[in-house]
Design a protein around this motif. Structure first.
Motif, mmCIF file in Angstrom:
data_model
loop_
_atom_site.group_PDB
_atom_site.id
_atom_site.type_symbol
_atom_site.label_atom_id
_atom_site.label_comp_id
_atom_site.label_asym_id
_atom_site.label_seq_id
_atom_site.Cartn_x
_atom_site.Cartn_y
_atom_site.Cartn_z
ATOM 1 N N VAL A 410 1.028 -1.064 -0.049
ATOM 2 C CA VAL A 410 -0.077 -0.004 0.005
ATOM 3 C C VAL A 410 0.659 1.415 0.063
ATOM 4 C CG1 VAL A 410 -1.837 1.394 1.191
ATOM 5 C CG2 VAL A 410 -2.081 -1.049 1.020
ATOM 6 N N PHE A 411 2.016 1.403 0.946
ATOM 7 C CA PHE A 411 2.747 2.413 0.883
ATOM 8 C C PHE A 411 3.591 2.811 -0.695
ATOM 9 C CE2 PHE A 411 2.172 2.979 5.043
ATOM 10 C CZ PHE A 411 2.854 3.957 5.612
ATOM 11 N N ARG A 412 3.851 1.574 -1.106
ATOM 12 C CA ARG A 412 4.275 1.685 -2.511
ATOM 13 C C ARG A 412 3.631 2.078 -3.616
ATOM 14 N NH1 ARG A 412 4.807 -0.583 -7.389
ATOM 15 N NH2 ARG A 412 3.223 -2.252 -6.794
ATOM 16 N N LEU A 413 2.306 1.548 -3.493
ATOM 17 C CA LEU A 413 1.223 2.219 -4.350
ATOM 18 C C LEU A 413 0.881 3.679 -3.941
ATOM 19 C CD1 LEU A 413 -1.022 -0.920 -4.275
ATOM 20 C CD2 LEU A 413 0.312 -0.053 -6.359
ATOM 21 N N CYS A 414 1.074 3.950 -2.799
ATOM 22 C CA CYS A 414 0.842 5.481 -2.500
ATOM 23 C C CYS A 414 2.047 6.327 -2.886
ATOM 24 C CB CYS A 414 0.434 5.437 -1.162
ATOM 25 S SG CYS A 414 -1.135 4.963 -0.881
ATOM 26 N N GLU A 415 3.114 5.967 -3.306
ATOM 27 C CA GLU A 415 4.241 6.508 -3.843
ATOM 28 C C GLU A 415 5.165 6.964 -2.393
ATOM 29 O OE1 GLU A 415 3.567 9.443 -6.326
ATOM 30 O OE2 GLU A 415 3.323 7.893 -8.175
ATOM 31 N N ALA A 416 4.919 6.008 -1.220
ATOM 32 C CA ALA A 416 5.734 6.414 -0.197
ATOM 33 C C ALA A 416 6.750 5.314 0.054
ATOM 34 C CB ALA A 416 4.793 6.237 1.111
ATOM 35 N N ALA A 417 7.569 5.385 1.127
ATOM 36 C CA ALA A 417 8.706 4.343 1.205
ATOM 37 C C ALA A 417 8.174 3.183 1.904
ATOM 38 C CB ALA A 417 9.749 4.961 2.008
ATOM 39 N N PRO A 418 8.182 1.817 1.154
ATOM 40 C CA PRO A 418 7.748 0.691 1.863
ATOM 41 C C PRO A 418 8.530 0.380 2.977
ATOM 42 C CG PRO A 418 7.894 0.550 -0.541
ATOM 43 C CD PRO A 418 8.693 1.707 -0.140
ATOM 44 N N GLU A 419 9.933 0.573 3.067
ATOM 45 C CA GLU A 419 10.587 0.143 4.162
ATOM 46 C C GLU A 419 10.247 1.152 5.523
ATOM 47 O OE1 GLU A 419 12.959 3.193 1.509
ATOM 48 O OE2 GLU A 419 11.747 1.372 1.183
ATOM 49 N N SER A 420 9.503 1.844 5.362
ATOM 50 C CA SER A 420 9.108 2.707 6.542
ATOM 51 C C SER A 420 8.070 1.880 7.366
ATOM 52 C CB SER A 420 8.453 3.994 6.299
ATOM 53 O OG SER A 420 7.245 3.784 5.477
ATOM 54 N N VAL A 421 7.326 0.732 6.829
ATOM 55 C CA VAL A 421 6.695 0.078 7.619
ATOM 56 C C VAL A 421 7.659 -1.181 8.366
ATOM 57 C CG1 VAL A 421 4.784 -1.962 7.321
ATOM 58 C CG2 VAL A 421 4.717 0.252 6.010
ATOM 59 N N GLU A 465 -4.347 -2.911 -6.041
ATOM 60 C CA GLU A 465 -3.644 -1.661 -7.071
ATOM 61 C C GLU A 465 -5.009 -0.923 -7.532
ATOM 62 O OE1 GLU A 465 -1.216 -1.021 -11.042
ATOM 63 O OE2 GLU A 465 -1.578 -2.950 -10.383
ATOM 64 N N SER A 466 -5.917 -1.467 -7.992
ATOM 65 C CA SER A 466 -7.132 -0.590 -8.309
ATOM 66 C C SER A 466 -7.839 0.348 -7.137
ATOM 67 C CB SER A 466 -8.108 -1.497 -9.095
ATOM 68 O OG SER A 466 -7.587 -2.069 -9.952
ATOM 69 N N TYR A 467 -7.959 -0.521 -6.154
ATOM 70 C CA TYR A 467 -8.382 0.019 -4.783
ATOM 71 C C TYR A 467 -7.699 1.166 -4.166
ATOM 72 C CZ TYR A 467 -10.704 0.106 -0.286
ATOM 73 O OH TYR A 467 -11.527 0.521 0.955
ATOM 74 N N VAL A 468 -6.304 1.108 -4.235
ATOM 75 C CA VAL A 468 -5.584 2.298 -3.755
ATOM 76 C C VAL A 468 -5.395 3.348 -4.930
ATOM 77 C CG1 VAL A 468 -3.143 2.823 -3.234
ATOM 78 C CG2 VAL A 468 -4.045 0.631 -2.468
ATOM 79 N N ARG A 469 -5.514 2.978 -6.070
ATOM 80 C CA ARG A 469 -5.633 4.215 -7.130
ATOM 81 C C ARG A 469 -7.030 4.879 -6.749
ATOM 82 N NH1 ARG A 469 -5.421 0.945 -11.254
ATOM 83 N NH2 ARG A 469 -7.700 1.021 -11.495
ATOM 84 N N ASP A 470 -8.058 4.082 -6.602
ATOM 85 C CA ASP A 470 -9.288 4.883 -6.488
ATOM 86 C C ASP A 470 -9.184 5.843 -5.285
ATOM 87 O OD1 ASP A 470 -10.176 3.606 -9.019
ATOM 88 O OD2 ASP A 470 -11.341 1.903 -7.857
ATOM 89 N N LEU A 471 -8.634 5.189 -4.335
ATOM 90 C CA LEU A 471 -8.520 6.160 -2.818
ATOM 91 C C LEU A 471 -7.820 7.411 -3.260
ATOM 92 C CD1 LEU A 471 -7.638 3.593 -0.230
ATOM 93 C CD2 LEU A 471 -9.918 4.525 -0.552
ATOM 94 N N GLY A 472 -6.859 7.159 -4.060
ATOM 95 C CA GLY A 472 -6.095 8.622 -4.504
ATOM 96 C C GLY A 472 -6.987 9.448 -5.257
ATOM 97 N N GLU A 473 -7.703 8.883 -6.255
ATOM 98 C CA GLU A 473 -8.877 9.593 -6.937
ATOM 99 C C GLU A 473 -9.938 10.338 -6.108
ATOM 100 O OE1 GLU A 473 -10.378 7.304 -10.134
ATOM 101 O OE2 GLU A 473 -8.350 7.133 -11.157
ATOM 102 N N GLU A 474 -10.198 9.618 -4.981
ATOM 103 C CA GLU A 474 -11.226 10.354 -3.940
ATOM 104 C C GLU A 474 -10.821 11.450 -3.233
ATOM 105 O OE1 GLU A 474 -12.751 7.129 -1.925
ATOM 106 O OE2 GLU A 474 -13.728 5.909 -3.730
ATOM 107 N N SER A 475 -9.200 11.351 -2.766
ATOM 108 C CA SER A 475 -8.766 12.308 -1.903
ATOM 109 C C SER A 475 -8.452 13.900 -2.557
ATOM 110 C CB SER A 475 -7.459 11.782 -1.428
ATOM 111 O OG SER A 475 -6.523 11.495 -2.375
#
Length: 475
Positions: A410-421, A465-475
């Protein structure tokens, strides 16, 4: 009257879906004849559904040429002739592509016919003193006639070739006044009732059945599963299936005194009431289950694995599964890690990623996500495909992963650092916290039975992937 003796019991299909003509063995000698007019075990073996007759009616007709119908009643009928002979005519008056289809046949004591709800039934006697009998699976009353659908015996579209012309036959004034086919309002199908229609799965079922006029949705404010009055207020004869998408899912709160009572009331006691309704009215019950009915020591979990719940929530769900499984027509759909329109783990991780928060997430709980669009589609598939009744595991497909791995994706799909988890064990994550329910560590469900029934869910990775993309479009 001519009766053919000793022909074998056999079923013959007709042009009207669900209408089946049966040859009945009749045994006779110089004294007369004998037949098994209705033999449940043998008829089921021939493929007739167990339609549950509750009343036996007889129509005696003194003169040849007596003509009755065309009446489509809101129940199923098994029709035969006790004595005499008739010309039978049946017209499909149900909503759907077969509306208006006609089937006719001569019948004597050596034949019978099954007529489903909504198919118009009519007959004309060919001999004096004819007795026409039928089994029905609902109790007749004068008020029930308001639910009938009628067609005129002389309708030009149906064009039934009556052996005795109608102008020479004996008809009632009511039958003469029934409408032509063009003016008939088709009988609608029985309804599917979705309970818990305001939850994550309920909203997905709304989307799945969008535009389907035979599906009714009830939120908690419309149908309170803990209130017996909700059950008494429904005319259950009008339903073919109930999808129970409602559940108490507060896993940790279920460990408290108040939560324990609420979990059992919704997840077990309410399901028992639904099961009783389903049995009494021959309704298909769909019960949504959980991986929490297992202790998480086996992987993958098969449908026939014995229950071994660790906490109150899992215990209450296992109890609900047990009573649902006693319903002859049931689907228990077992799932895990549900993600849909509502508060859930993926939304939480996406929010943390957007705010730059670095979470600790358990890495020793293993399973698969279940997106509600696939869960809803799978439930519909089971109901519409004629899949054998029973329990089915249903999650998205793909490799089993940990919650920490999902969080990193989820972090990667949000363009955040996965290693921060940061991955931590369940024991470390809940250390020092009170009121925490035990979790199964291994939640992966075997999907072989579901796939053999013709439904293969999308991969969890694609849905995520689709779910996180849709979340980004809603925000």
């Amino acid at each position: 009257m001519t009766v053919e003796f000793s022909k074998p019991l056999a079923a013959r299909s007709t042009p009207i879906p669900g209408v089946v003509l049966y040859d009945l063995p009749v045994h006779g000698d110089n004294r007369g004849w004998f037949k098994e007019n209705w033999q449940r075990e043998k008829m089921l073996a021939l493929g007739l559904e167990d339609f549950g007759p509750v009343q036996n009616n007889i129509s005696f007709n003194e003169k040849a040429g007596t003509t009755r119908g065309i009446h489509a009643e809101p129940w199923d009928k098994y029709i035969s002739v006790a004595t005499g002979r008739i010309f039978g005519a049946w017209v499909d008056l149900r909503e759907g592509p077969s509306f208006g289809t006609v089937f006719t046949a001569e019948m004597g004591p050596d034949t019978a016919i099954f007529i489903p709800r909504g198919v118009g039934n009519a007959f004309q006697t060919l001999e004096d003193n004819t007795a026409y009998t039928y089994l029905v699976n609902d109790h007749w009353s004068a008020g029930a006639q308001g639910q009938y659908t009628f067609l005129n015996l002389a309708d030009e579209t149906a064009a039934i070739q009556w052996p005795i012309p109608l102008e020479q036959a004996e008809l009632s004034d009511k039958d003469k006044a029934h409408p032509r086919l063009a003016d008939v309002v088709p009988m609608p199908p029985k309804k599917i009732l979705v309970l818990g229609a305001d939850g994550q799965l309920g909203r997905a079922l709304r989307a799945e059945y969008d535009g389907a006029g035979n599906v009714e949705f009830a939120a908690r404010t419309d149908f309170d599963l803990t209130d017996p009055a909700s059950f008494a207020s429904r005319n259950w004869k009008n339903y073919s299936a109930v999808i129970n998408a409602a559940a108490y899912t507060a896993v940790d709160t279920a460990e408290t005194a108040e939560g324990r009572a609420a979990a059992w009331a919704i997840n077990a006691e309410a399901v028992a009431r639904l099961a009783r309704v389903a049995v009494e009215h021959r309704i298909t019950l769909v019960q949504v289950s959980s991986d929490y009915v297992f202790d998480g020591t086996v992987e993958p979990h098969r449908e026939d694995e014995p229950f071994s719940p660790l906490g109150v929530y899992g215990q209450s769900k296992a109890a609900g599964d047990t009573v649902a499984g006693a319903v002859p027509a049931h689907y228990i759909v077992r799932t895990s890690w549900v993600i849909g329109d509502g508060s859930n783990f993926v939304k939480t991780m996406a929010s943390l990623a957007a705010r730059g928060i670095t979470p600790s997430v358990v890495d020793d709980q293993i399973g698969r996500l279940t997106f509600t669009e696939d869960l809803a589609a799978g439930i519909r598939h089971l109901l519409e495909s004629g899949a054998p009744y029973g329990t089915y595991n249903l999650t998205n497909t793909g490799p089993a992963v940990s919650w920490a791995e999902i969080a990193r994706e989820v972090f990667r799909l949000c363009e955040a650092a996965p290693e921060s988890v940061t991955g931590v064990s369940t024991a470390e994550y809940f250390a020092g916290k009170e009121g925490v329910a035990p979790r199964p560590l291994l939640s992966t469900l075997d999907l072989g039975k579901l796939e053999a029934a013709g439904f293969v869910p999308e991969t969890a990775a694609k849905r995520l992937e689709s779910y996180v993309r849709d979340l980004g479009e809603e925000s």
